[in-house]
Write a protein that holds these residues in place. Structure first.
Motif, PDB file in Angstrom:
ATOM      1  N   GLU A 184      23.990 -56.225   5.585  1.00 50.99           N
ATOM      2  CA  GLU A 184      24.740 -54.660   5.701  1.00 50.99           C
ATOM      3  C   GLU A 184      26.008 -54.910   5.240  1.00 50.99           C
ATOM      4  OE1 GLU A 184      23.403 -52.030   7.509  1.00 50.99           O
ATOM      5  OE2 GLU A 184      21.484 -53.174   7.842  1.00 50.99           O
ATOM      6  N   ILE A 185      26.647 -53.665   5.123  1.00 49.19           N
ATOM      7  CA  ILE A 185      28.135 -53.377   4.660  1.00 49.19           C
ATOM      8  C   ILE A 185      28.944 -54.239   5.479  1.00 49.19           C
ATOM      9  CG2 ILE A 185      28.540 -51.491   5.605  1.00 49.19           C
ATOM     10  CD1 ILE A 185      30.128 -50.872   3.064  1.00 49.19           C
ATOM     11  N   LYS A 186      28.716 -54.038   7.029  1.00 51.79           N
ATOM     12  CA  LYS A 186      29.593 -54.741   7.866  1.00 51.79           C
ATOM     13  C   LYS A 186      29.638 -56.452   7.703  1.00 51.79           C
ATOM     14  CE  LYS A 186      30.677 -55.736  12.899  1.00 51.79           C
ATOM     15  NZ  LYS A 186      31.310 -56.850  12.330  1.00 51.79           N
ATOM     16  N   GLU A 187      28.547 -56.905   7.355  1.00 56.75           N
ATOM     17  CA  GLU A 187      27.906 -58.445   7.320  1.00 56.75           C
ATOM     18  C   GLU A 187      28.915 -58.771   5.934  1.00 56.75           C
ATOM     19  OE1 GLU A 187      24.036 -60.012   9.040  1.00 56.75           O
ATOM     20  OE2 GLU A 187      23.782 -58.224   7.640  1.00 56.75           O
ATOM     21  N   PHE A 188      28.593 -57.836   4.932  1.00 56.07           N
ATOM     22  CA  PHE A 188      29.262 -58.049   3.548  1.00 56.07           C
ATOM     23  C   PHE A 188      30.824 -58.049   3.789  1.00 56.07           C
ATOM     24  CE2 PHE A 188      31.012 -57.343  -0.565  1.00 56.07           C
ATOM     25  CZ  PHE A 188      29.872 -58.097  -1.463  1.00 56.07           C
ATOM     26  N   ALA A 189      31.347 -57.132   4.480  1.00 53.68           N
ATOM     27  CA  ALA A 189      32.693 -57.137   4.577  1.00 53.68           C
ATOM     28  C   ALA A 189      33.237 -58.494   5.379  1.00 53.68           C
ATOM     29  CB  ALA A 189      33.084 -55.765   5.448  1.00 53.68           C
ATOM     30  N   ASP A 190      32.491 -58.792   6.585  1.00 58.10           N
ATOM     31  CA  ASP A 190      33.120 -60.013   6.858  1.00 58.10           C
ATOM     32  C   ASP A 190      33.007 -61.323   6.366  1.00 58.10           C
ATOM     33  OD1 ASP A 190      33.470 -58.000   9.432  1.00 58.10           O
ATOM     34  OD2 ASP A 190      31.544 -58.521  10.361  1.00 58.10           O
ATOM     35  N   ARG A 191      31.888 -61.230   5.429  1.00 56.59           N
ATOM     36  CA  ARG A 191      31.669 -62.372   4.746  1.00 56.59           C
ATOM     37  C   ARG A 191      32.952 -62.663   3.750  1.00 56.59           C
ATOM     38  NH1 ARG A 191      29.795 -67.891   4.800  1.00 56.59           N
ATOM     39  NH2 ARG A 191      28.922 -68.153   2.900  1.00 56.59           N
ATOM     40  N   LEU A 192      33.106 -61.464   3.115  1.00 51.19           N
ATOM     41  CA  LEU A 192      34.067 -61.429   2.129  1.00 51.19           C
ATOM     42  C   LEU A 192      35.281 -61.969   2.646  1.00 51.19           C
ATOM     43  CD1 LEU A 192      35.328 -60.884  -0.741  1.00 51.19           C
ATOM     44  CD2 LEU A 192      35.424 -58.581  -0.204  1.00 51.19           C
ATOM     45  N   PHE A 193      35.733 -61.352   3.743  1.00 49.83           N
ATOM     46  CA  PHE A 193      37.098 -61.574   4.561  1.00 49.83           C
ATOM     47  C   PHE A 193      37.037 -63.097   4.849  1.00 49.83           C
ATOM     48  CE2 PHE A 193      39.267 -62.329   8.663  1.00 49.83           C
ATOM     49  CZ  PHE A 193      40.625 -61.675   8.128  1.00 49.83           C
ATOM     50  N   ILE A 241      36.896 -52.819   0.389  1.00 46.09           N
ATOM     51  CA  ILE A 241      35.725 -53.319   0.719  1.00 46.09           C
ATOM     52  C   ILE A 241      35.651 -54.027   2.202  1.00 46.09           C
ATOM     53  CG2 ILE A 241      33.999 -55.163   0.166  1.00 46.09           C
ATOM     54  CD1 ILE A 241      35.072 -54.860  -2.777  1.00 46.09           C
ATOM     55  N   GLU A 242      36.588 -54.684   2.561  1.00 45.33           N
ATOM     56  CA  GLU A 242      36.661 -55.440   3.967  1.00 45.33           C
ATOM     57  C   GLU A 242      36.741 -54.458   4.917  1.00 45.33           C
ATOM     58  OE1 GLU A 242      38.637 -59.562   2.275  1.00 45.33           O
ATOM     59  OE2 GLU A 242      39.821 -58.469   3.571  1.00 45.33           O
ATOM     60  N   ASN A 243      37.490 -53.175   4.762  1.00 45.59           N
ATOM     61  CA  ASN A 243      37.488 -52.045   5.800  1.00 45.59           C
ATOM     62  C   ASN A 243      36.226 -51.283   5.652  1.00 45.59           C
ATOM     63  OD1 ASN A 243      39.888 -53.002   7.052  1.00 45.59           O
ATOM     64  ND2 ASN A 243      40.891 -52.340   5.397  1.00 45.59           N
ATOM     65  N   LYS A 244      35.388 -51.512   5.271  1.00 48.28           N
ATOM     66  CA  LYS A 244      33.968 -50.866   4.942  1.00 48.28           C
ATOM     67  C   LYS A 244      34.334 -49.325   4.370  1.00 48.28           C
ATOM     68  CE  LYS A 244      33.120 -53.401   8.975  1.00 48.28           C
ATOM     69  NZ  LYS A 244      34.487 -53.841   9.045  1.00 48.28           N
ATOM     70  N   LYS A 245      35.145 -49.200   3.480  1.00 43.51           N
ATOM     71  CA  LYS A 245      35.451 -47.972   2.795  1.00 43.51           C
ATOM     72  C   LYS A 245      34.844 -47.966   1.646  1.00 43.51           C
ATOM     73  CE  LYS A 245      39.796 -47.281   5.125  1.00 43.51           C
ATOM     74  NZ  LYS A 245      41.258 -47.279   4.886  1.00 43.51           N
ATOM     75  N   ALA A 246      34.338 -49.058   0.904  1.00 38.96           N
ATOM     76  CA  ALA A 246      33.712 -49.089  -0.164  1.00 38.96           C
ATOM     77  C   ALA A 246      32.933 -50.355  -0.411  1.00 38.96           C
ATOM     78  CB  ALA A 246      34.792 -49.233  -1.280  1.00 38.96           C
ATOM     79  N   PHE A 247      31.979 -50.319  -1.422  1.00 31.26           N
ATOM     80  CA  PHE A 247      30.921 -51.435  -1.635  1.00 31.26           C
ATOM     81  C   PHE A 247      31.094 -51.702  -3.396  1.00 31.26           C
ATOM     82  CE2 PHE A 247      26.941 -53.516  -1.511  1.00 31.26           C
ATOM     83  CZ  PHE A 247      26.949 -54.257  -0.193  1.00 31.26           C
TER      84      PHE A 247
END
Length: 104
Positions: A2-11, A38-44
């Motif tokens: 999910e985008i949340k997991e992606f953002a958290d992993r990137l962070f 991306i980290e704030n889930k505004k973009a992918f």
């Protein structure tokens, strides 16, 4: 993922590398808010953008998605050094690792 997991992993991976979102964004040729968005889930990121992120973090795409590995960069660096060891040295390293894992 999910985008949340992606953002958290990137962070987490960016923080482990010790770089700011702005510096990382500029280093991969993007605008200064790219990683932050991306980290704030505004973009992918696009697929190309994702590959640039992995290249910057010095990890493989599969390492990015391996959530059980909290610091793939360090693991890959250790792996590069392990390849240079002979069988006897590898046995010693394997023993030390097994003992450390038992303690956890």
């Amino acid at each position: 993922m999910e985008i949340k997991e992606f953002a958290d992993r990137l962070f987490a991976l960016r923080e482990a590398k010790g770089v700011s979102a702005r510096d990382m964004s500029l280093s991969i040729g993007q605008n200064e808010n790219y990683i932050n968005n991306i980290e704030n889930k505004k973009a992918f990121p696009s697929m190309t953008g994702f590959f640039y992120i992995c290249e910057y973090l010095e990890i493989t795409p599969s390492a990015f998605f391996n959530l059980s590995n909290p610091n793939p960069y360090k693991i890959q660096q250790i792996d590069k050094d392990l390849i240079k060891l002979n069988d006897n040295q590898l046995e010693h390293v394997a023993f030390i690792i097994k003992e450390m894992v038992k303690q956890n």
